[in-house]
Design an enzyme around this catalytic site. Structure first.
Site, PDB file in Angstrom:
ATOM      1  CG  ASN A  16      -2.319  -0.900   0.777  1.00 14.40           C
ATOM      2  OD1 ASN A  16      -2.942  -0.413   0.129  1.00 14.40           O
ATOM      3  ND2 ASN A  16      -2.094  -1.967   1.601  1.00 14.40           N
ATOM      4  CG  ASN A 110      -5.617   1.873   9.378  1.00 14.45           C
ATOM      5  OD1 ASN A 110      -4.325   1.434   9.054  1.00 14.45           O
ATOM      6  ND2 ASN A 110      -6.455   0.898   9.801  1.00 14.45           N
ATOM      7  CG  HIS A 112      -9.760  -2.629   8.702  1.00 15.96           C
ATOM      8  ND1 HIS A 112      -8.903  -3.624   9.539  1.00 15.96           N
ATOM      9  CD2 HIS A 112     -10.917  -3.624   8.583  1.00 15.96           C
ATOM     10  CE1 HIS A 112      -9.331  -4.561   9.976  1.00 15.96           C
ATOM     11  NE2 HIS A 112     -10.529  -4.513   9.119  1.00 15.96           N
ATOM     12  CB  SER A 139     -12.857   0.482   5.068  1.00 13.55           C
ATOM     13  OG  SER A 139     -13.716  -0.265   4.905  1.00 13.55           O
ATOM     14  CG  ASP A 148      -9.676  -1.895  12.720  1.00 12.10           C
ATOM     15  OD1 ASP A 148      -8.709  -1.247  12.115  1.00 12.10           O
ATOM     16  OD2 ASP A 148      -9.551  -3.009  12.808  1.00 12.10           O
TER      17      ASP A 148
HETATM   18  C1  GRF Z   1      -3.091  -4.705   4.330  1.00  9.92           C
HETATM   19  O1  GRF Z   1      -3.911  -5.633   3.602  1.00  9.92           O
HETATM   20  C2  GRF Z   1      -3.729  -3.792   4.644  1.00  9.92           C
HETATM   21  O2  GRF Z   1      -4.998  -3.372   4.433  1.00  9.92           O
HETATM   22  C3  GRF Z   1      -3.697  -4.071   6.074  1.00  9.92           C
HETATM   23  O3  GRF Z   1      -2.270  -4.921   6.144  1.00  9.92           O
HETATM   24  C4  GRF Z   1      -2.065  -5.100   5.042  1.00  9.92           C
HETATM   25  C5  GRF Z   1      -0.579  -4.578   4.663  1.00  9.92           C
HETATM   26  O4  GRF Z   1      -0.002  -4.892   3.211  1.00  9.92           O
HETATM   27  N1  GRF Z   1      -3.695  -3.183   7.291  1.00  9.92           N
HETATM   28  P1  GRF Z   1       0.894  -3.842   2.813  1.00  9.92           P
HETATM   29  O5  GRF Z   1       2.263  -3.853   3.683  1.00  9.92           O
HETATM   30  O6  GRF Z   1       0.396  -2.794   2.442  1.00  9.92           O
HETATM   31  O7  GRF Z   1       1.514  -4.868   1.392  1.00  9.92           O
END
Ligand code: GRF
Length: 219
Positions: A16, A110, A112, A139, A148
């Protein structure tokens, strides 16, 4: 308008984070990523961030055993050192205290991997499969002291398919995470997100009048 300065907090692979860095490469994107901070020195995302030319920092929580406030002071100092306006948690696996969260109220978001308020906490894909839901998703929300639970800025839904495993479902969700996180950051950085109670109102967003059905109706 000057671009908003963004710090991203990670604990792991940082996909992400990479989606946010990629989006912010566009000059027209209203935010720039000024630092990536990890609470683990071995977080894979640090390597990708450095490769993208982004400043990185490590605030190792294990060095602050039983001293959550000391950890957060160090975190705050790392964020302030880069004069960040907005903090994005992206797979950051530490709970933050109300004092830190309240200090960043409205500027701390954040992602989730579930359609909140369903499936808070860990192992969301396993829980979604067990529940029998036909629709799952992701989300992006403001962080509030309760885990959350903050106002939701953006969500994306994916179908749950027959024969899905947690890993298959996670991959389908992750693909939409990478789309909504840059979208939510853009909306926030453009100043288009207002909160009314626990609801986000997005200025200039078109009304949605379509219905998502899963399974789809035969036409
Ligand atoms: C993602 O699924 C995010 O939604 C969750 O943890 C995971 C992190 O993945 N909070 P990355 O490190 O962004 O690949």
């Amino acid at each position: 308008m000057p671009r908003k300065r963004v710090a991203i907090l990670i604990s792991g692979r940082g996909s992400n984070m990479s989606a946010l860095i990629e989006a912010a490469k566009e000059q027209s994107f209203p935010a720039e990523i000024v630092v990536v901070i990890a609470n683990r020195p071995d977080a894979g995302g640090l390597v990708s961030a450095r490769a993208a030319g982004i400043a990185t920092a490590v605030v190792d929580h294990t060095a602050f055993a039983k001293d959550r406030e000391g950890f957060e002071r160090a975190l705050q100092a790392a964020i302030e050192a880069h004069a960040a306006d907005i903090v994005c948690l992206a797979g950051f696996m530490r709970l933050l205290t109300p004092s830190f969260v309240n200090r960043w109220q409205g500027r701390l978001i954040n992602i989730h991997p579930a359609l909140l308020p369903a499936f808070k906490g860990l192992d969301t894909h396993e829980h979604a499969l067990k529940s029998g839901t036909r629709i799952h998703g992701a989300s992006v929300h403001f962080v509030v002291p309760e885990m959350d639970s903050g106002p939701i800025i953006a969500q994306a839904a994916v179908p749950v398919l027959d024969g899905d495993t947690p890993a298959a479902l996670a991959a389908r969700v992750l693909a939409v995470e990478h789309r909504i996180y840059p979208l939510a950051l853009r909306l926030l950085a453009e100043g288009r997100v207002r909160t009314v109670g626990n609801r986000c109102v997005i200025d200039g967003a078109p009304g949605a009048d379509n219905t998502l059905l899963n399974p789809p109706e035969k036409t």
